[in-house]
Design an enzyme around this catalytic site. Structure first.
Site, PDB file in Angstrom:
ATOM      1  N   ASP A 163      -9.993 -15.604   7.682  1.00  0.00           N
ATOM      2  CA  ASP A 163     -10.013 -17.169   6.913  1.00  0.00           C
ATOM      3  C   ASP A 163     -10.940 -17.855   7.480  1.00  0.00           C
ATOM      4  O   ASP A 163     -10.972 -18.546   6.682  1.00  0.00           O
ATOM      5  CB  ASP A 163      -8.967 -17.485   8.035  1.00  0.00           C
ATOM      6  CG  ASP A 163      -8.412 -18.418   7.908  1.00  0.00           C
ATOM      7  OD1 ASP A 163      -7.713 -18.578   6.372  1.00  0.00           O
ATOM      8  OD2 ASP A 163      -8.335 -19.714   7.848  1.00  0.00           O
ATOM      9  N   LEU A 244      -4.972 -25.584   6.249  1.00  0.00           N
ATOM     10  CA  LEU A 244      -5.605 -26.414   4.726  1.00  0.00           C
ATOM     11  C   LEU A 244      -6.937 -25.580   5.360  1.00  0.00           C
ATOM     12  O   LEU A 244      -7.129 -26.401   4.384  1.00  0.00           O
ATOM     13  CB  LEU A 244      -5.077 -27.481   6.137  1.00  0.00           C
ATOM     14  CG  LEU A 244      -4.101 -28.290   5.645  1.00  0.00           C
ATOM     15  CD1 LEU A 244      -4.184 -30.046   6.930  1.00  0.00           C
ATOM     16  CD2 LEU A 244      -3.189 -28.096   4.161  1.00  0.00           C
ATOM     17  N   ARG A 245      -7.278 -25.004   5.799  1.00  0.00           N
ATOM     18  CA  ARG A 245      -8.866 -24.787   5.233  1.00  0.00           C
ATOM     19  C   ARG A 245      -9.251 -24.037   4.120  1.00  0.00           C
ATOM     20  O   ARG A 245     -10.475 -24.272   3.377  1.00  0.00           O
ATOM     21  CB  ARG A 245      -9.344 -23.476   6.209  1.00  0.00           C
ATOM     22  CG  ARG A 245     -10.381 -22.923   6.214  1.00  0.00           C
ATOM     23  CD  ARG A 245     -10.941 -22.228   6.863  1.00  0.00           C
ATOM     24  NE  ARG A 245     -11.046 -22.433   8.370  1.00  0.00           N
ATOM     25  CZ  ARG A 245     -10.704 -22.037   9.784  1.00  0.00           C
ATOM     26  NH1 ARG A 245      -9.519 -21.611   9.503  1.00  0.00           N
ATOM     27  NH2 ARG A 245     -10.734 -22.704  10.996  1.00  0.00           N
ATOM     28  N   ALA A 246      -8.541 -23.447   3.286  1.00  0.00           N
ATOM     29  CA  ALA A 246      -8.295 -23.043   1.667  1.00  0.00           C
ATOM     30  C   ALA A 246      -8.756 -24.340   1.106  1.00  0.00           C
ATOM     31  O   ALA A 246      -9.129 -24.367   0.021  1.00  0.00           O
ATOM     32  CB  ALA A 246      -6.856 -21.980   1.145  1.00  0.00           C
ATOM     33  N   VAL A 249     -12.007 -26.473   1.430  1.00  0.00           N
ATOM     34  CA  VAL A 249     -12.900 -24.984   1.002  1.00  0.00           C
ATOM     35  C   VAL A 249     -12.953 -25.580  -0.043  1.00  0.00           C
ATOM     36  O   VAL A 249     -14.246 -25.220  -1.003  1.00  0.00           O
ATOM     37  CB  VAL A 249     -12.660 -23.790   1.981  1.00  0.00           C
ATOM     38  CG1 VAL A 249     -13.540 -22.238   0.715  1.00  0.00           C
ATOM     39  CG2 VAL A 249     -13.089 -23.366   2.884  1.00  0.00           C
TER      40      VAL A 249
END
Length: 349
Positions: A163, A244-246, A249
């Site tokens: 991830d 919330l990384r997606a 990015v």
């Protein structure tokens, strides 16, 4: 000629690798994306693409991280004796320092120890490498494009690690005859005359270098409007991603694409074009189950209701002596006559 001095296959001459080329260019424009994970079988030009990208960057440096590398070789070491004796920090740089402003390439990253993967992903995302030992720390810039490759047949990365790669591209074997012929012809021509082959792509290579430089300068000026934010949220929720990384990015990748194309603003079209590379390794199977949630909930309620009816009916049947709902009626036990037993005398008891 040794491997370090061999000319690289031109990035502009790659054939049939448009998604990979886009992902690599975005990571080159914004190294803070967290790198690119390239998954695919052997012989799909993963390492060729990594070397090709490296020479488009300012330092043109490609650093390989071998599978057997130690953590100290990756992040560097501190000489504690010097600190105790002179009060000064003596730092021996590792591969992260060497890769600064270049490309750090990790072949078969899925076989790398988790501790090393953690360290290089931290540095790739932050642009800084910090070494700590016995209360002494040292930090240095480590802005590089991380490219990790893996063959899924040889094992997967842990979900927590996969991830953290910003983008992912999945390569497949090519079964289109014309495309295969183009790839093979290009490779044979390069092997026969590397310098002549590279000269034919010199103008295109220079254009890539200039566009990357201009995109990096334009990056801070591009902002996201509410429509872009909303579209990113919709895509990430539909993919059932964790955290919330997606979202972060995807926004940064869309901005990098807009900067590369010299657009005046980031649009939802830019978001759509980077979404698959952002979500490929973050999308969960439960997204499909959630889409069918209303029907599934209704079915479960009906099932529970039927079970409750069956349970109450069987209880009533048992109380009334009925044998419905799978209950068997009691069967009489057989009685066997036994011959008379002669009792023992008191002495023998």
């Amino acid at each position: 000629m040794n491997a370090a001095m061999r000319p690289a296959f031109p990035f502009a001459a790659l054939v049939g690798q448009a998604p990979l080329q886009q992902a690599l260019l975005l990571a080159a424009i914004d190294p803070g994306l967290g790198g690119v994970l390239v998954s695919g079988p052997r012989g799909t030009a993963k390492s060729t693409a990594a070397r090709a990208l490296a020479e488009l960057l300012p330092e043109g440096q490609l650093v390989n991280l071998p599978l057997g590398a130690s953590e100290e070789r990756l992040i560097g070491t501190l000489d504690i004796e010097t600190v105790l004796r002179d009060g000064s920090v003596r730092f021996s740089p590792g591969l992260l320092a060497k890769a600064h402003r270049g490309v750090l390439y990790v072949d078969e990253v899925n076989l790398l120890p988790d501790a090393l993967v953690d360290a290089l992903l931290d540095a790739a995302a932050s642009g800084v490498n910090t070494v700590e030992r016995d209360g002494v720390s040292h930090s240095h810039d480590a802005s590089f494009v991380l490219i990790g490759t893996m063959n899924p047949e040889e094992g997967e990365l842990r979900p927590q690690l996969i991830d953290r790669f910003g983008l992912m591209v999945e390569l497949q074997n090519c079964f289109e005859p014309l495309v295969r012929q183009q790839i093979v012809k290009a490779r044979l021509a390069f092997d026969l005359d590397p310098q002549g082959f590279r000269a034919a792509y010199a103008l295109q290579q220079d254009a890539y270098v200039e566009r990357i430089r201009a995109a990096r300068e334009a990056l801070p000026q591009l902002v996201f409007d509410d429509a872009v934010h909303a579209h990113v949220s919709v895509l990430c929720i539909a993919a059932a991603v964790d955290g919330l990384r997606a979202d972060l990015v995807m926004l940064r990748a869309a901005r990098a694409l807009a900067a590369y194309e010299q657009a005046a603003a980031v649009t939802t079209e830019h978001v759509e074009r980077v979404a698959e590379a952002v979500l490929m390794h973050r999308r969960h199977d439960r997204a499909a189950r959630d889409n069918a949630a209303p029907n599934q909930t209704s079915f479960d309620a009906d099932e529970v209701s039927s079970q409750e009816v069956a349970s109450s009916t069987s209880g009533a049947a048992a109380a009334s002596g009925d044998s419905d709902w799978g209950y068997l009626p009691p069967e009489p036990a057989g009685i066997t006559q036994v011959k008379g037993v002669i009792p023992l005398s008191a002495k023998k008891r």
